[in-house]
Design an enzyme around this catalytic site. Structure first.
Site: not given
Ligand code: GRF
Length: 204
Positions: A16, A91, A108, A110, A142, A146
């Site tokens: 990514n 992680m 993030n 996911h 936050d 996730d």
């Protein structure tokens, strides 16, 4: 001066991160990677970052208490003044202090359509549940795992005979196409949402 600096945090492969780098190189994303930080010394993504000439920072997390590790991250990142923090296979769960310091500016990615299948092995969870459609999500971070406002999602069909590997590979391809778009959305929004351009710090 507009702040379009990205700090990328990763723990592994870094595909990514590479996709973000490529989007910048192609001119699709107007941004600058100011550093790549990893808690894993041998992370492939960290090695690639250094090859590309980005400041690559290794901060060991083993045996370090979460709050203390995150304080070290904050201290390392502060002088670079990133506009956004992009988690790309990082992680670790961030401490409330870290989230507060960059509230609304941490992204993030996911590999599932949140709020379905949060946590580890999202693709395996989707296969085991038997959903016919899954995908990927870019969201703001936050204090939860996730959770946080969703910026972009992309659906991916589960195909007959899919294994965790084949499904993950198809989702990953879409991850690479939505992460930089979500970053672009955030950078464009910054002017009119009152996001700070300066280093995080106490507000009066
Ligand atoms: C991706 O599947 C991402 O969605 C998840 O961790 C994986 C990281 O892959 N958060 P890479 O290191 O970016 O290749």
């Amino acid at each position: 001066m507009e702040n379009r600096k990205l700090a990328v945090l990763l723990s592994g492969r870094g595909s990514n991160f590479l996709a973000i780098h490529e989007a910048i190189r192609r001119g699709d994303l107007r941004a600058e990677i100011c550093c790549v930080l990893s808690n894993v010394a041998e992370a492939a993504g960290l090695a690639r970052a250094r090859e590309f000439g980005y400041p690559g920072l290794f901060l060991p997390s083993k045996g370090v208490e979460r709050a203390e590790f995150d304080r070290r991250m904050l201290a390392a990142l502060r002088p670079m003044d990133p506009a956004l923090i992009c988690l790309a296979g990082f992680m670790r769960v961030l401490s409330p202090e870290f989230v507060a310091a960059y509230r609304g500016r941490i992204l993030n990615i996911h590999p599932a359509l949140l709020p379905s299948f949060p946590g580890l092995h999202a693709q395996r969870q989707a296969l085991e549940y038997g959903v016919r459609i899954t995908g990927c999500t870019v969201h703001l971070v936050d204090e939860g795992v996730d959770t946080g406002p969703i910026l972009l999602q992309r659906a991916v069909e589960v195909q007959e005979g899919d294994s965790e590997e084949t499904l993950s590979a198809r989702i990953l391809k879409q991850e690479h196409d939505i992460y930089w778009r979500a970053i672009a959305i955030m950078l464009e929004r910054r002017g009119n949402t009152g996001l700070q351009t300066s280093s995080p710090g106490p507000q009066n």
